[in-house]
Motif scaffolding. Sequence first.
Motif, PDB file in Angstrom:
ATOM      1  N   GLY A 202      38.017  44.456  39.797  1.00 31.05           N
ATOM      2  CA  GLY A 202      37.176  43.464  39.124  1.00 31.05           C
ATOM      3  C   GLY A 202      36.170  44.104  38.177  1.00 31.05           C
ATOM      4  O   GLY A 202      35.984  43.665  37.043  1.00 31.05           O
TER       5      GLY A 202
ATOM      6  N   THR B 127      38.140  45.515  47.373  1.00 31.39           N
ATOM      7  CA  THR B 127      39.038  44.367  47.292  1.00 31.39           C
ATOM      8  C   THR B 127      40.371  44.682  47.955  1.00 31.39           C
ATOM      9  O   THR B 127      40.957  43.843  48.642  1.00 31.39           O
ATOM     10  CB  THR B 127      39.246  43.955  45.819  1.00 31.39           C
ATOM     11  OG1 THR B 127      37.983  43.561  45.282  1.00 31.39           O
ATOM     12  CG2 THR B 127      40.226  42.801  45.687  1.00 31.39           C
TER      13      THR B 127
ATOM     14  N   GLN C 192      37.453  37.350  44.360  1.00 34.80           N
ATOM     15  CA  GLN C 192      36.484  37.846  43.382  1.00 34.80           C
ATOM     16  C   GLN C 192      36.526  37.086  42.055  1.00 34.80           C
ATOM     17  O   GLN C 192      35.493  36.885  41.434  1.00 34.80           O
ATOM     18  CB  GLN C 192      36.745  39.342  43.155  1.00 34.80           C
ATOM     19  CG  GLN C 192      35.744  40.032  42.268  1.00 34.80           C
ATOM     20  CD  GLN C 192      35.865  41.557  42.336  1.00 34.80           C
ATOM     21  OE1 GLN C 192      36.782  42.102  42.946  1.00 34.80           O
ATOM     22  NE2 GLN C 192      34.939  42.250  41.713  1.00 34.80           N
TER      23      GLN C 192
ATOM     24  N   ASP D 215      34.744  38.081  48.872  1.00 34.57           N
ATOM     25  CA  ASP D 215      34.764  39.153  47.873  1.00 34.57           C
ATOM     26  C   ASP D 215      33.895  38.709  46.697  1.00 34.57           C
ATOM     27  O   ASP D 215      34.330  37.918  45.872  1.00 34.57           O
ATOM     28  CB  ASP D 215      36.205  39.426  47.435  1.00 34.57           C
ATOM     29  CG  ASP D 215      36.323  40.746  46.662  1.00 34.57           C
ATOM     30  OD1 ASP D 215      35.299  41.414  46.447  1.00 34.57           O
ATOM     31  OD2 ASP D 215      37.462  41.098  46.285  1.00 34.57           O
TER      32      ASP D 215
HETATM   33 MG   LIG Z   1      36.823  44.141  43.868  1.00 32.15          MG
END
Ligand SMILES: [Mg+2]
Lengths: 338, 265
Positions: free
Chosen positions: A173, B55, B98, B180
Amino acid sequence: MSRMSKVTDQVAAELDPEPAPLLQVEHLSIDLPGPAGPVRVVDDVSFTVAAGRTTGLIGESGSGKTMTASAIIGLPPPGAAVTGRLLWHGDDMVTMAEQDRRRLRGRGIAMIFQDPQAALDPTQTIGRQVGEILRRGGMPAKEVRRTVIDLLDRVGIPDPQTRHAQYPHQYSGGLRQRAMVATALAGSPELILADEPTTALDVTVQARILALLRRVRDEEDTAMLLVSHDLRVMAHVADEVVVMYAGRICEVGSGREVLNSPAHPYTRALVVSVPAVRSRTAIAEPLPGSPASPAERPSGCPFHPRCAKAQDRCASEVPRMRQVAAGRQVACHFPEET
Amino acid sequence: MSASPLVQVSDLVVNFHTRRERRRGSAPNAVDGVSFGLSADETLAIVGESGSGKTTVARCVVGLQAHQEGTVMFDGAPVGPVTRRSPATRRAIQMVFQDPAASLNPRMTVRSIIAETWRTHPSAAPDGRTWDAAIDELLADVGLDPDVGTRRATALSGGQCQRVSIARALALRPRLLVCDEAVSALDVSVQSQILRLLAGLRAARGLAILFITHDLGVVRQIADRVAVMHRGRLVETATADDLFERPGHAYTRKLLAAALDLEGA
Ligand SMILES: [Mg+2]
Ligand SMILES: Nc1ncnc2c1ncn2[C@@H]1O[C@H](COP(=O)(O)OP(=O)(O)OP(=O)(O)O)[C@@H](O)[C@H]1O
Ligand SMILES: Nc1ncnc2c1ncn2[C@@H]1O[C@H](COP(=O)(O)OP(=O)(O)OP(=O)(O)O)[C@@H](O)[C@H]1O
Ligand code: SF4
Ligand SMILES: [Mg+2]
C-alpha cells in the motif's frame, strides 16, 4: 520628493500589477445526482492557493474535500453540476476549452489520488504509468526510463531498477502511494492536489515524503493543496488551513493558528480528538449524533445538532464567514476566543 | 498471555520470488519467520516499515495468501487457505482491507454488500428482525446515515467506503477482526467513534483484534501489545506501555523519534 516617489510607486504598480494568485476557487458548488434529486455536496466554497504555498484542507469524512479537488483538476464524477469559478492564473478553468484543460492536467496541475489502488492501472507497469506524461511530452525512451528511476528513488522506493518494471499488485500500500507521488511530480506541475498522500506510510517514510514535497515547493515554487485527516502532518506543513463540514467551509486561517487555537467548535472537536504519541490518552469522546448528510443538511448552521455551544439562533440562521482576526475567518455565530 | 491463544502464527515465511530470483536464491523473503500469538479479548497492533510485510501476514491469517513455511492456528487447529476453511472459521475471521474502495464491489449497493455476507453465512444473519433494520443499525454504529445504504461504493467518499468495509466485517460477528489501516481515511472524530465501537465489542464479546496501523497515537490508545515489523521480520514485541517507554530495537526507536505530535508543531 514624497510626491515623486508616490508617482513612481504608481507607475511601478501599473507596470507590475499584483500577480493573480495561482488558483482562486470562488463560490464553488457541486451538485451530484441522487435518488431524490440533485444533492449539493460542495456548497459555496471559496479559497485561494498562492504559488509556493501549501494549503491544507481538513474536515469530516464525506464533507466534500475530494469533490473539491476533483473539480479543480477537472475530473468531477459523471453527472456532476459544477458552478462557481475556478481561476487559474486569473483564467476561468470552467469555461476553458477542453483542449487547454487537458494540457493543464499533469503539467499545470497534478493530482495524487486518495485510493492509489483504484487510481493505478493494474495492467501497466509502475514505470510506464509514472513516465506516461514524460513520454507524451516527447521525451526519448531512454531518458524517460532514467527519469522514472530517479523519481522512484526520490520518493523512497527501494531498488527502483527492479521496482519500476513491477505491476501495482506487486507493491505494498505504501509503495503504491509513493508511486502516485512520483507520478504527480513527473510533470513538474505548478500545483499538486494531494489527497491523503501519506496515510499508508510509516512515520519515517512520511517524514521523507513531506521533506521532498517541501523541497519541491521551495526549489520549484510548487504549490500544494493537501487533503489530510492527519492533523499532525497538517500542523507541520500547511501554511494555510481550510476546514470543511457538510460541504461548507467553517474556518480558514494560518495552519499554526487554526490548529493551536481553533475558533470554530467543529475544528476544536477535531483538535481535541487527535491521539498523542508521547503520552497515553483516552479515546476521545466522539461528537454526539451522526454526521450531517448532504442530502438533509440541517437548517441554519449545519453543525448545530452536534454543537455543545449551539443556541436558538444557530438552528435558524446560517452563519456567514467573517473575519475574527487578521487572516482568520470563521463561520460561527459564537466563535471561541482566539 | 493465556495458555491457548485464539490465534497462533508460527515461523511464517512468504516470498514472491520470480523464477530467476529463486534460481539465484538471493532475494529476501517478504515475510521471514514471523511468530506471534493473540488471545480472545486482546488487541495486538502491528506497526512497522512500509513494505515490511504487514499486509502479507494479515492475508495469511485470513487465508488469502499462501505461505511457503510455518503454520497459522486458529482455536487450536491449523487453518489453510480460505477455500479450504470451514464456513464457521471463515465467518469467525474477518478483515478490513487497506484499500477500501478497491475491496468493495462497485456494482452493488451498500445494503446488498452487507446482505450478501448473510446469504453466504446464514448462521450470522439477524433473526427476529428485518435485515433492513439490522443494516441501518450497523451503518449507524460506524457513523453512516441510512441513505448511504442505497448507494454504490463508487458514490461514496474514501472514509465512507472504509466504514462500509468495517460494517461488512462486523456484520458477521467475527471472533477475530483483522484491521489493515482500517481507520486511516477517517477524520479523528469519526475515528474515535470507531475505536470506541471496537473497544466495546472487545469488552462485550471478547473480540480479538489484529490492528495494523501507521498511527502510533492510535496504537497507544487501543493496543495491549505491539509487534514491530522491519524487512519481513518481527524485530520487537512488547506491551504497549513498554514499547513506548522503553523501545528496545533500533528501528523502533527510529519510528518513535520520527513520530509527530500535534503539540510542539
Ligand atoms: Mg500494507
Ligand atoms: N459519485 C457520487 N454520487 C453521489 N454522491 C457522491 C459521489 N461521490 C461522492 N459522493 C458524496 O459526496 C460527498 C462528498 O464526498 P467527498 O469524496 O468529497 O468527501 P471527502 O471529504 O473527500 O471525504 P473522505 O475524507 O471520507 O474521503 C459524500 O457525502 C459522498 O457520499
Ligand atoms: N503479490 C505480490 N507479488 C510480488 N510482491 C509482493 C506481492 N504482494 C506484496 N509484495 C511485496 O512484499 C513486500 C511486503 O508487502 P506488504 O504489502 O505485506 O507490506 P506492508 O507492510 O503491508 O506495507 P505497507 O505499510 O506499505 O502497506 C513488499 O515488498 C511488496 O512489494
Ligand atoms: S454557529 Fe452555533 S451551532 Fe454553529 S458552530 Fe457556531 S455555535 Fe455551534
Ligand atoms: Mg476524500
